[in-house]
Write a protein that holds these residues in place. Structure first.
Motif, PDB file in Angstrom:
ATOM      1  N   UNK A   1       9.805  12.590  -0.920  1.00 38.75           N
ATOM      2  CA  UNK A   1      11.008  12.242  -0.210  1.00 38.75           C
ATOM      3  C   UNK A   1      11.625  11.091  -1.095  1.00 38.75           C
ATOM      4  N   UNK A   2      12.605  11.306  -1.811  1.00 43.55           N
ATOM      5  CA  UNK A   2      12.979  10.287  -2.903  1.00 43.55           C
ATOM      6  C   UNK A   2      13.652   9.109  -2.103  1.00 43.55           C
ATOM      7  N   UNK A   3      14.256   9.157  -1.048  1.00 44.08           N
ATOM      8  CA  UNK A   3      14.898   8.132  -0.265  1.00 44.08           C
ATOM      9  C   UNK A   3      14.122   7.300   0.255  1.00 44.08           C
ATOM     10  N   UNK A   4      13.016   7.690   1.022  1.00 46.85           N
ATOM     11  CA  UNK A   4      11.937   7.011   1.450  1.00 46.85           C
ATOM     12  C   UNK A   4      11.039   6.171   0.308  1.00 46.85           C
ATOM     13  N   UNK A   5      10.995   6.920  -0.718  1.00 41.28           N
ATOM     14  CA  UNK A   5      10.174   6.387  -1.682  1.00 41.28           C
ATOM     15  C   UNK A   5      10.918   5.142  -2.279  1.00 41.28           C
ATOM     16  N   UNK A   6      12.004   5.428  -2.863  1.00 39.15           N
ATOM     17  CA  UNK A   6      12.587   4.358  -3.326  1.00 39.15           C
ATOM     18  C   UNK A   6      12.806   2.984  -2.443  1.00 39.15           C
ATOM     19  N   UNK A   7      13.152   3.365  -1.152  1.00 40.18           N
ATOM     20  CA  UNK A   7      13.449   2.210  -0.482  1.00 40.18           C
ATOM     21  C   UNK A   7      12.359   1.492  -0.105  1.00 40.18           C
ATOM     22  N   UNK A   8      10.883   2.038   0.189  1.00 37.32           N
ATOM     23  CA  UNK A   8       9.816   1.095   0.189  1.00 37.32           C
ATOM     24  C   UNK A   8       9.354   0.696  -0.953  1.00 37.32           C
ATOM     25  N   UNK A   9       9.565   1.246  -2.086  1.00 34.29           N
ATOM     26  CA  UNK A   9       8.954   0.805  -3.483  1.00 34.29           C
ATOM     27  C   UNK A   9       9.817  -0.628  -3.907  1.00 34.29           C
ATOM     28  N   UNK A  10      11.142  -0.404  -3.582  1.00 35.83           N
ATOM     29  CA  UNK A  10      11.959  -1.400  -3.798  1.00 35.83           C
ATOM     30  C   UNK A  10      12.008  -2.652  -2.973  1.00 35.83           C
ATOM     31  N   UNK A  11      11.620  -2.290  -1.640  1.00 32.14           N
ATOM     32  CA  UNK A  11      11.015  -3.523  -0.838  1.00 32.14           C
ATOM     33  C   UNK A  11       9.861  -4.232  -1.297  1.00 32.14           C
ATOM     34  N   UNK A  12       8.873  -3.654  -1.793  1.00 28.85           N
ATOM     35  CA  UNK A  12       7.716  -4.313  -2.362  1.00 28.85           C
ATOM     36  C   UNK A  12       8.023  -4.877  -3.521  1.00 28.85           C
ATOM     37  N   UNK A  13       8.733  -4.306  -4.331  1.00 28.52           N
ATOM     38  CA  UNK A  13       9.060  -5.005  -5.766  1.00 28.52           C
ATOM     39  C   UNK A  13       9.872  -6.331  -5.406  1.00 28.52           C
ATOM     40  N   UNK A  14      10.629  -6.121  -4.510  1.00 33.98           N
ATOM     41  CA  UNK A  14      11.634  -7.340  -4.257  1.00 33.98           C
ATOM     42  C   UNK A  14      10.705  -8.445  -3.624  1.00 33.98           C
ATOM     43  N   UNK A  15       9.508  -8.238  -3.213  1.00 35.41           N
ATOM     44  CA  UNK A  15       9.006  -9.348  -2.510  1.00 35.41           C
ATOM     45  C   UNK A  15       7.796  -9.898  -3.718  1.00 35.41           C
ATOM     46  N   UNK A  16       7.826  -9.315  -4.886  1.00 37.53           N
ATOM     47  CA  UNK A  16       7.156  -9.874  -5.866  1.00 37.53           C
ATOM     48  C   UNK A  16       5.819  -8.998  -6.234  1.00 37.53           C
ATOM     49  N   UNK A  17       5.849  -7.677  -5.771  1.00 41.16           N
ATOM     50  CA  UNK A  17       4.456  -6.811  -5.720  1.00 41.16           C
ATOM     51  C   UNK A  17       4.879  -6.167  -7.215  1.00 41.16           C
ATOM     52  N   UNK A  18       3.532  -6.305  -8.032  1.00 39.94           N
ATOM     53  CA  UNK A  18       3.594  -5.815  -9.366  1.00 39.94           C
ATOM     54  C   UNK A  18       2.674  -4.626  -9.256  1.00 39.94           C
ATOM     55  N   UNK A  19       3.547  -3.286  -9.661  1.00 40.89           N
ATOM     56  CA  UNK A  19       2.870  -1.909  -9.685  1.00 40.89           C
ATOM     57  C   UNK A  19       1.887  -1.858 -10.960  1.00 40.89           C
ATOM     58  N   UNK A  20       1.101  -0.933 -11.063  1.00 47.32           N
ATOM     59  CA  UNK A  20       0.713   0.037  -9.938  1.00 47.32           C
ATOM     60  C   UNK A  20      -0.107  -0.547  -8.781  1.00 47.32           C
ATOM     61  N   UNK A  21      -0.292   0.078  -7.862  1.00 47.74           N
ATOM     62  CA  UNK A  21      -1.051  -0.206  -6.573  1.00 47.74           C
ATOM     63  C   UNK A  21      -2.619  -0.124  -7.253  1.00 47.74           C
ATOM     64  N   UNK A  22      -3.238  -1.437  -6.932  1.00 50.53           N
ATOM     65  CA  UNK A  22      -4.653  -1.257  -7.182  1.00 50.53           C
ATOM     66  C   UNK A  22      -5.571  -0.689  -5.952  1.00 50.53           C
ATOM     67  N   UNK A  23      -5.130  -0.956  -4.726  1.00 49.73           N
ATOM     68  CA  UNK A  23      -6.022  -0.684  -3.666  1.00 49.73           C
ATOM     69  C   UNK A  23      -5.138  -0.675  -2.289  1.00 49.73           C
ATOM     70  N   UNK A  24      -5.293   0.066  -1.409  1.00 52.02           N
ATOM     71  CA  UNK A  24      -4.660   0.011  -0.311  1.00 52.02           C
ATOM     72  C   UNK A  24      -5.838   0.025   0.876  1.00 52.02           C
ATOM     73  N   UNK A  25      -5.661  -0.806   1.766  1.00 52.11           N
ATOM     74  CA  UNK A  25      -6.440  -1.156   3.128  1.00 52.11           C
ATOM     75  C   UNK A  25      -5.890  -0.868   4.276  1.00 52.11           C
ATOM     76  N   UNK A  26      -6.218   0.007   5.155  1.00 57.80           N
ATOM     77  CA  UNK A  26      -5.752   0.231   6.473  1.00 57.80           C
ATOM     78  C   UNK A  26      -6.699   0.798   7.240  1.00 57.80           C
ATOM     79  N   UNK A  27      -6.462   0.803   8.664  1.00 58.27           N
ATOM     80  CA  UNK A  27      -7.110   1.592   9.698  1.00 58.27           C
ATOM     81  C   UNK A  27      -6.370   2.606  10.109  1.00 58.27           C
ATOM     82  N   UNK A  28      -6.716   3.895   9.416  1.00 61.55           N
ATOM     83  CA  UNK A  28      -5.915   5.316   9.738  1.00 61.55           C
ATOM     84  C   UNK A  28      -6.472   5.691  11.021  1.00 61.55           C
ATOM     85  N   UNK A  29      -5.543   5.440  12.302  1.00 58.58           N
ATOM     86  CA  UNK A  29      -5.907   6.044  13.399  1.00 58.58           C
ATOM     87  C   UNK A  29      -4.840   5.659  14.298  1.00 58.58           C
ATOM     88  N   UNK A  30      -4.488   6.575  15.348  1.00 58.29           N
ATOM     89  CA  UNK A  30      -3.484   5.983  16.325  1.00 58.29           C
ATOM     90  C   UNK A  30      -4.514   5.474  17.610  1.00 58.29           C
TER      91      UNK A  30
END
Length: 418
Positions: A167-196
């Motif tokens: 999904x190009x629009x969603x990918x660019x929107x969230x990638x730009x938001x991270x970059x704008x906050x100072x995030x430096x790619x690539x992502x080294x690790x991801x942490x979350x609780x994957x559950x509803x």
């Protein structure tokens, strides 16, 4: 020559299979499965109390750290915040402790359990790097999974799950938001609780290429990014996200040098925990919250330890003891004397399948000696060539009864003429 090589290949394969499966068969038939010791802090007597199983069936004891025995009901009254439902049934609520009174509502509001097990660490469990980024403000009673998944990498890629395409629009929107906050790619690790099945959704925590930590959420369909301030010298190994309706602690953070800290939800502040002897790669950790204390309990297969703290996380007392499950029975000692080693395929602290040799120590010399004696009797009867006899003795000397069983299952060429 070819026949000899084939036979020895079969002999070694048979030894390998016996060393893998015979210990598992022994475990199924003879091993006692005793529950682990359960250790608590009693606010009533201000002592550590524990319950453990001493043998098969219902051979349980209920004791305090000084060795005083209790019946089950009395034991439960010593840890009333754990058994508050029984306290209510027995007419013991509200509780009067430490100059305060605690009714059911107060106890329930303060109760929480945090856990971190070795099997949950990234190095101990395989994981496909595709994660759902839930809507944190769903506008409905329950959370639900989105129609797309997130793939962290050189950018934040969103993939439509129904059509398996980016999904190009969603990918660019969230990638730009991270970059704008100072995030430096690539992502080294991801942490979350994957559950509803949780009180709310806290989103994902992402570690960037420079080791900085960022908090990413999807709120009303839009990215919301916050940088988590980390003190100097903190290198994150793992962060277990723990959404809870108490909204006090958001996660358990483990550093590269095995320090443990709690991440506060309100301000991303870090609370260091002083847990002597804690080893995250082999110890399961549980932190119990109650209206008076915070108790960290951690254990492996041999020992269990606990540290009780006040609401400011300052240690009050600690206790450690040997696990009942670590005490060897007669059957286990006999087994370890009969065979020199075993090959385990499963580590209880990991989700990976791996081959782990476990030597049995000096006691196995008895089994090796017995196997060599039986092999000599067999060789005297069959009288093979000296080279073959020497090789078979070497095999048995190294592998004990495994080697002898392999020789019986796969006999050699006909014996020499008298």
């Amino acid at each position: 020559m070819t026949a000899r090589l084939a036979r020895w290949a079969l002999l070694l394969l048979t030894v390998f299979l016996l060393a893998v499966w015979l210990p598992q068969l022994y475990g199924l038939l003879a091993e006692q499965r005793l529950g682990k010791t359960r250790l608590f802090y009693s606010p009533v007597i201000e002592r550590f109390v524990y319950t453990e199983q001493l043998g098969p069936g219902h051979q349980f004891v209920y004791r305090d750290e000084d060795g005083t025995d209790y019946d089950r009901r009395t034991f439960e009254t010593l840890i009333p915040f754990i058994y508050y439902k029984n306290m209510e049934l027995w007419g013991r609520l509200p509780l009067a402790l430490a100059g305060q009174r605690f009714d059911r509502e107060t106890i329930v509001a303060e109760r929480q359990v945090l856990e971190l097990k070795p099997r949950e660490l990234p190095e101990h469990a395989p994981r496909i790097a595709l994660y759902p980024l839930l809507e944190s403000n769903p506008g409905r009673a329950r959370l639900r999974f989105p129609e797309n998944v997130m793939r962290p990498g050189t950018e934040l890629t969103f993939i439509d799950s129904d059509h398996n395409r980016r999904d190009p629009e969603l990918s660019e929107r969230f990638t730009d938001a991270l970059s704008g906050a100072g995030f430096r790619f690539p992502v080294r690790a991801t942490f979350a609780r994957v559950s509803i099945l949780k009180a709310f959704d806290a989103g994902h925590f992402l570690l960037d290429a420079q080791g900085a930590l960022f908090h990413l959420r999807r709120v009303d369909g839009q990215p919301r990014v916050d940088r988590v301030p980390l003190p100097a010298g903190i290198e994150i190994r793992h962060l277990k996200v723990t959404e809870n309706k108490r909204h006090e602690i958001l996660g358990i953070l483990l550093t590269r040098d095995d320090r443990l800290l709690l991440l506060r939800e309100a301000d991303y502040g870090l609370v260091p925990l002083d847990l002597p002897g804690y080893q995250p790669d082999r110890m399961a950790l549980k932190i119990l919250f109650d209206p008076l204390h915070r108790t960290a309990i951690y254990s492996d297969q041999q020992r269990i330890q606990a540290v009780v703290m006040d609401h400011q996380w300052q240690p009050i007392a600690s206790h450690r003891r040997a696990m009942t499950t670590h005490r060897e029975g007669v059957g286990e000692r006999i087994w370890e004397a009969l065979v020199p080693f075993e090959l385990a395929l499963h580590d209880p602290d990991q989700r990976y399948l791996q081959l782990m040799p476990r030597p049995h120590g000096p006691s196995a010399l008895f089994g090796i000696g017995l196997a060599l004696l039986l092999t000599l009797v067999r060789l005297k009867r069959h009288r093979p060539q000296p080279a073959q006899a020497g090789a078979e003795l070497l095999l048995v000397g190294l592998t004990g009864l495994y080697g002898l069983a392999a020789l019986l299952l796969i006999p050699g060429p006909p014996s020499r003429a008298h």
